[in-house]
Design a protein around this motif. Structure first.
Motif, mmCIF file in Angstrom:
data_model
loop_
_atom_site.group_PDB
_atom_site.id
_atom_site.type_symbol
_atom_site.label_atom_id
_atom_site.label_comp_id
_atom_site.label_asym_id
_atom_site.label_seq_id
_atom_site.Cartn_x
_atom_site.Cartn_y
_atom_site.Cartn_z
ATOM 1 N N ILE A 104 -43.884 12.833 16.542
ATOM 2 C CA ILE A 104 -44.360 12.007 15.375
ATOM 3 C C ILE A 104 -44.856 10.584 15.809
ATOM 4 O O ILE A 104 -46.037 10.544 15.544
ATOM 5 N N ALA A 105 -44.173 9.954 16.637
ATOM 6 C CA ALA A 105 -44.807 9.162 16.843
ATOM 7 C C ALA A 105 -45.842 8.709 17.811
ATOM 8 O O ALA A 105 -46.471 7.861 17.355
ATOM 9 N N THR A 106 -45.528 8.798 18.523
ATOM 10 C CA THR A 106 -46.877 9.220 19.445
ATOM 11 C C THR A 106 -48.105 10.084 18.998
ATOM 12 O O THR A 106 -49.201 10.057 19.208
ATOM 13 N N LEU A 107 -47.705 11.383 17.745
ATOM 14 C CA LEU A 107 -49.321 11.905 17.833
ATOM 15 C C LEU A 107 -49.626 10.849 16.893
ATOM 16 O O LEU A 107 -50.857 10.263 16.748
ATOM 17 N N ALA A 108 -49.243 10.044 15.929
ATOM 18 C CA ALA A 108 -49.212 8.906 14.851
ATOM 19 C C ALA A 108 -50.006 8.097 15.604
ATOM 20 O O ALA A 108 -50.873 7.398 15.656
ATOM 21 N N GLN A 109 -49.790 7.422 16.365
ATOM 22 C CA GLN A 109 -49.948 6.293 18.084
ATOM 23 C C GLN A 109 -51.561 6.925 18.242
ATOM 24 O O GLN A 109 -52.353 6.414 18.349
ATOM 25 N N ILE A 110 -51.461 7.944 18.773
ATOM 26 C CA ILE A 110 -53.102 8.464 18.978
ATOM 27 C C ILE A 110 -53.850 8.428 17.781
ATOM 28 O O ILE A 110 -54.734 8.019 18.032
ATOM 29 N N HIS A 111 -53.466 8.997 16.202
ATOM 30 C CA HIS A 111 -54.219 8.418 15.018
ATOM 31 C C HIS A 111 -54.306 7.137 15.211
ATOM 32 O O HIS A 111 -55.787 7.301 14.610
ATOM 33 N N LYS A 112 -53.778 6.365 14.827
ATOM 34 C CA LYS A 112 -54.472 5.021 14.707
ATOM 35 C C LYS A 112 -54.839 4.284 15.761
ATOM 36 O O LYS A 112 -55.493 3.426 15.624
ATOM 37 N N LYS A 113 -54.050 4.444 16.541
ATOM 38 C CA LYS A 113 -54.578 3.138 18.260
ATOM 39 C C LYS A 113 -55.482 4.542 19.050
ATOM 40 O O LYS A 113 -55.622 3.020 20.001
ATOM 41 N N GLN A 114 -54.904 5.650 19.194
ATOM 42 C CA GLN A 114 -55.736 6.352 20.629
ATOM 43 C C GLN A 114 -55.012 6.323 21.441
ATOM 44 O O GLN A 114 -55.945 6.157 22.576
ATOM 45 N N THR A 115 -54.352 6.196 21.145
ATOM 46 C CA THR A 115 -52.714 5.748 22.663
ATOM 47 C C THR A 115 -52.002 6.259 22.304
ATOM 48 O O THR A 115 -51.709 6.295 21.583
ATOM 49 N N MET A 116 -51.249 6.596 23.360
ATOM 50 C CA MET A 116 -49.947 7.890 23.492
ATOM 51 C C MET A 116 -48.845 6.246 23.599
ATOM 52 O O MET A 116 -47.361 6.548 23.651
ATOM 53 N N THR A 117 -48.957 5.275 24.250
ATOM 54 C CA THR A 117 -47.944 4.070 24.448
ATOM 55 C C THR A 117 -47.421 3.835 22.616
ATOM 56 O O THR A 117 -48.417 3.370 22.406
ATOM 57 N N VAL A 118 -46.556 3.758 22.428
ATOM 58 C CA VAL A 118 -45.339 3.195 20.897
ATOM 59 C C VAL A 118 -45.114 2.605 21.551
ATOM 60 O O VAL A 118 -44.321 2.092 22.242
ATOM 61 N N PRO A 119 -45.480 0.974 20.928
ATOM 62 C CA PRO A 119 -44.545 -0.362 20.628
ATOM 63 C C PRO A 119 -43.469 -0.310 20.358
ATOM 64 O O PRO A 119 -43.003 -0.106 19.489
#
Length: 162
Positions: free
Chosen positions: A55-70
């Motif tokens: 979920i965190a990875t998909l949200a990061q792709i949605h918001k920041k267009q990257t799979m790197t979750v800070p």
């Protein structure tokens, strides 16, 4: 009359082909947006909830267009006392008194709006799926529809890894 018919014909097919191409992205954004509406992608302060990695990875792709979750750094218990800027003895802070806008914000219940946006996400998801169904059901060129659908899945994934 023929021009109007020709214009509608091209408009219909442009809508069909663009819709099929962007359908995977619409499904992705509707799903991940629904998850984010209820903050299922992040940990909140004072909560023991830890979001699943997917979920965190998909949200990061949605918001920041990257799979790197800070990785969020939690403040140390004594960190605020050691911070010289947080010393309130120098001068009083304007935020010590509740501001009228802050009082109003505390009274606002976001749940009805969140439920509305969840309904919108579900509606967008179902509408997109029904559009895909209709594109196969009523189109003569199913190979082109399939190619556009696959392209709409592959291109964003490829761009994510560039």
């Amino acid at each position: 009359m023929a021009r109007k018919h020709l214009f509608l014909h091209y408009t219909r097919y442009t809508h069909l082909y663009l819709g099929v191409f962007i359908a995977p992205a619409l499904l992705f954004f509707a799903f991940t947006g629904a998850l984010q509406t209820f903050s299922l992608h992040e940990t909140t302060r004072g909560s023991s909830y830890k979001p699943p990695a997917w979920i965190a990875t998909l949200a990061q792709i949605h918001k920041k267009q990257t799979m790197t979750v800070p990785v969020r750094k939690l403040p140390l218990p004594g960190a605020q006392a050691a911070n010289p800027k947080s010393d309130k003895t120098d001068k009083p802070d304007k935020m010590d008194k509740p501001q009228p806008s802050a009082v109003l914000a505390k009274q606002h219940n976001p749940l009805p709006l969140k439920l509305f946006f969840l309904l919108v996400s579900i509606g967008l998801f179902i509408s997109t799926l029904s559009g895909l169904y209709m594109s196969y059901r009523y189109s003569r060129n199913r190979k082109l529809i399939t190619a556009l659908l696959i392209t709409g899945v592959v291109i964003p994934i490829a761009l994510l890894y560039l």
